[in-house]
Design a protein around this motif. Sequence first.
Motif, PDB file in Angstrom:
ATOM      1  N   ALA A   1       0.831  -1.208   0.000  1.00  0.00           N
ATOM      2  CA  ALA A   1       0.000   0.000   0.000  1.00  0.00           C
ATOM      3  C   ALA A   1       0.867   1.260   0.000  1.00  0.00           C
ATOM      4  CB  ALA A   1      -0.925  -0.004   1.213  1.00  0.00           C
ATOM      5  N   VAL A   2       2.014   1.228   0.688  1.00  0.00           N
ATOM      6  CA  VAL A   2       2.870   2.408   0.774  1.00  0.00           C
ATOM      7  C   VAL A   2       3.485   2.732  -0.588  1.00  0.00           C
ATOM      8  CG1 VAL A   2       4.906   1.084   1.527  1.00  0.00           C
ATOM      9  CG2 VAL A   2       4.739   3.528   2.051  1.00  0.00           C
ATOM     10  N   THR A   3       3.892   1.724  -1.349  1.00  0.00           N
ATOM     11  CA  THR A   3       4.449   1.999  -2.676  1.00  0.00           C
ATOM     12  C   THR A   3       3.345   2.328  -3.680  1.00  0.00           C
ATOM     13  OG1 THR A   3       4.615  -0.409  -3.002  1.00  0.00           O
ATOM     14  CG2 THR A   3       6.612   0.762  -2.365  1.00  0.00           C
ATOM     15  N   ASP A   4       2.144   1.742  -3.490  1.00  0.00           N
ATOM     16  CA  ASP A   4       0.983   2.170  -4.290  1.00  0.00           C
ATOM     17  C   ASP A   4       0.779   3.675  -4.131  1.00  0.00           C
ATOM     18  OD1 ASP A   4       0.486  -0.507  -4.890  1.00  0.00           O
ATOM     19  OD2 ASP A   4      -1.187  -0.694  -3.480  1.00  0.00           O
ATOM     20  N   ARG A   5       0.773   4.112  -2.868  1.00  0.00           N
ATOM     21  CA  ARG A   5       0.487   5.520  -2.563  1.00  0.00           C
ATOM     22  C   ARG A   5       1.534   6.444  -3.185  1.00  0.00           C
ATOM     23  NH1 ARG A   5       2.772   8.548   0.984  1.00  0.00           N
ATOM     24  NH2 ARG A   5       3.616   6.811   2.186  1.00  0.00           N
ATOM     25  N   VAL A   6       2.806   6.072  -3.046  1.00  0.00           N
ATOM     26  CA  VAL A   6       3.873   6.913  -3.593  1.00  0.00           C
ATOM     27  C   VAL A   6       3.751   7.011  -5.108  1.00  0.00           C
ATOM     28  CG1 VAL A   6       6.367   7.065  -3.984  1.00  0.00           C
ATOM     29  CG2 VAL A   6       5.484   6.524  -1.699  1.00  0.00           C
ATOM     30  N   LEU A   7       3.534   5.895  -5.766  1.00  0.00           N
ATOM     31  CA  LEU A   7       3.428   5.904  -7.218  1.00  0.00           C
ATOM     32  C   LEU A   7       2.207   6.711  -7.678  1.00  0.00           C
ATOM     33  CD1 LEU A   7       4.401   2.175  -7.838  1.00  0.00           C
ATOM     34  CD2 LEU A   7       5.693   4.167  -8.634  1.00  0.00           C
ATOM     35  N   GLU A   8       1.078   6.497  -7.039  1.00  0.00           N
ATOM     36  CA  GLU A   8      -0.136   7.203  -7.442  1.00  0.00           C
ATOM     37  C   GLU A   8      -0.025   8.707  -7.188  1.00  0.00           C
ATOM     38  OE1 GLU A   8      -3.197   5.072  -5.393  1.00  0.00           O
ATOM     39  OE2 GLU A   8      -2.870   3.242  -6.581  1.00  0.00           O
ATOM     40  N   SER A   9       0.604   9.098  -6.082  1.00  0.00           N
ATOM     41  CA  SER A   9       0.783  10.526  -5.805  1.00  0.00           C
ATOM     42  C   SER A   9       1.802  11.155  -6.758  1.00  0.00           C
ATOM     43  CB  SER A   9       1.235  10.740  -4.350  1.00  0.00           C
ATOM     44  OG  SER A   9       2.522  10.180  -4.129  1.00  0.00           O
ATOM     45  N   SER A  10       2.607  10.318  -7.412  1.00  0.00           N
ATOM     46  CA  SER A  10       3.581  10.805  -8.393  1.00  0.00           C
ATOM     47  C   SER A  10       3.034  10.745  -9.809  1.00  0.00           C
ATOM     48  CB  SER A  10       4.868   9.976  -8.301  1.00  0.00           C
ATOM     49  OG  SER A  10       5.454  10.074  -7.018  1.00  0.00           O
ATOM     50  N   GLY A  11       1.735  10.476  -9.945  1.00  0.00           N
ATOM     51  CA  GLY A  11       1.090  10.508 -11.254  1.00  0.00           C
ATOM     52  C   GLY A  11       1.060   9.189 -11.996  1.00  0.00           C
ATOM     53  N   PHE A  12       1.458   8.105 -11.344  1.00  0.00           N
ATOM     54  CA  PHE A  12       1.420   6.790 -11.983  1.00  0.00           C
ATOM     55  C   PHE A  12       0.002   6.208 -11.897  1.00  0.00           C
ATOM     56  CE2 PHE A  12       5.845   7.403 -11.449  1.00  0.00           C
ATOM     57  CZ  PHE A  12       6.534   6.468 -12.208  1.00  0.00           C
ATOM     58  N   ARG A  13      -0.317   5.349 -12.872  1.00  0.00           N
ATOM     59  CA  ARG A  13      -1.612   4.675 -12.874  1.00  0.00           C
ATOM     60  C   ARG A  13      -1.412   3.174 -12.966  1.00  0.00           C
ATOM     61  NH1 ARG A  13      -5.874   7.280 -16.952  1.00  0.00           N
ATOM     62  NH2 ARG A  13      -7.149   5.812 -15.771  1.00  0.00           N
ATOM     63  N   SER A  14      -2.212   2.447 -12.215  1.00  0.00           N
ATOM     64  CA  SER A  14      -2.159   0.989 -12.265  1.00  0.00           C
ATOM     65  C   SER A  14      -2.839   0.501 -13.537  1.00  0.00           C
ATOM     66  CB  SER A  14      -2.872   0.399 -11.040  1.00  0.00           C
ATOM     67  OG  SER A  14      -2.895  -1.009 -11.093  1.00  0.00           O
TER      68      SER A  14
END
Length: 283
Positions: free
Chosen positions: A230-243
Amino acid sequence: MMIIKEKGKIVGQTYLIPANYYWNGVKHEATWSFDLFVNFDKRKSAYGTDLMMETRSQPGDSFNTGANDASLALQRVLGYKRIGSIRKYVGVGSVFGFSRMIYPKKVPISDFPIQVKSKNLLFEKIEEIKAIAKEKPFNTELLEWGRDKEFVSWYYGSHNVNEYAIYKECGSGNYFVVRPIYHAHVPLLALVDFRCPLDKGAMFEAIVETVRKISLQLYIPFIVSSSTLAVTDRVLESSGFRSIGRPRPVMSKKKWKGMEERIDTRTFLQVNFVDSDGEAGWK
């Protein structure tokens, strides 16, 4: 690689890789299996069961990923349980890099910057693979896969090591590994491996920012990363990444009693592309 043949043709296969993982600071032997597959017209045979039983007989605990729905059902019958899932994230790197899609040319590792600074941290490109090896876990509270000398020498040595740029934070053991690839004619910078403390995500945030700076410097339009937490999900999503795509379930023969809530909330398992062979087939 384990295969089953009929009349000289491969009708079933799975990949097996020896590995080790850490749990509560203790090292354990294990085997990873990937991409169990049986030809559609042979799925009423026992080939899938034969492959899974052989996988279960390997030394140590058994883990696998990359399975389709049919093999997942078989794994559950044989006692495997889901302990997490690998999400693939894609983010924009350099908007000036879209011209690479018109004139495709892979970026040589020699063009990668020697040093990159992010959030007052300095990352330096290194040549010695074993410099990232560590004989203990980075995160003792997680189920984390080992990065000892044997693993890093085997993995990067069995692949073309000249395709990887390895960056290590000056003054610490934190590191990340990126690889320039083309996937479906789209240029990408793949974050294939990283190790750092993940309790709050600040260090991983610095790594993501550093990877983006590299992509900007090299004019690579997209970045791809994996995440099981969840922590790396959050960092990536807050940096503009999409799953994107379907998350790849990670299955385990070992029973993890009392970990059900952590598995559901993605606070249990740390796996990268390198662990799960998620970069297999990339060019």
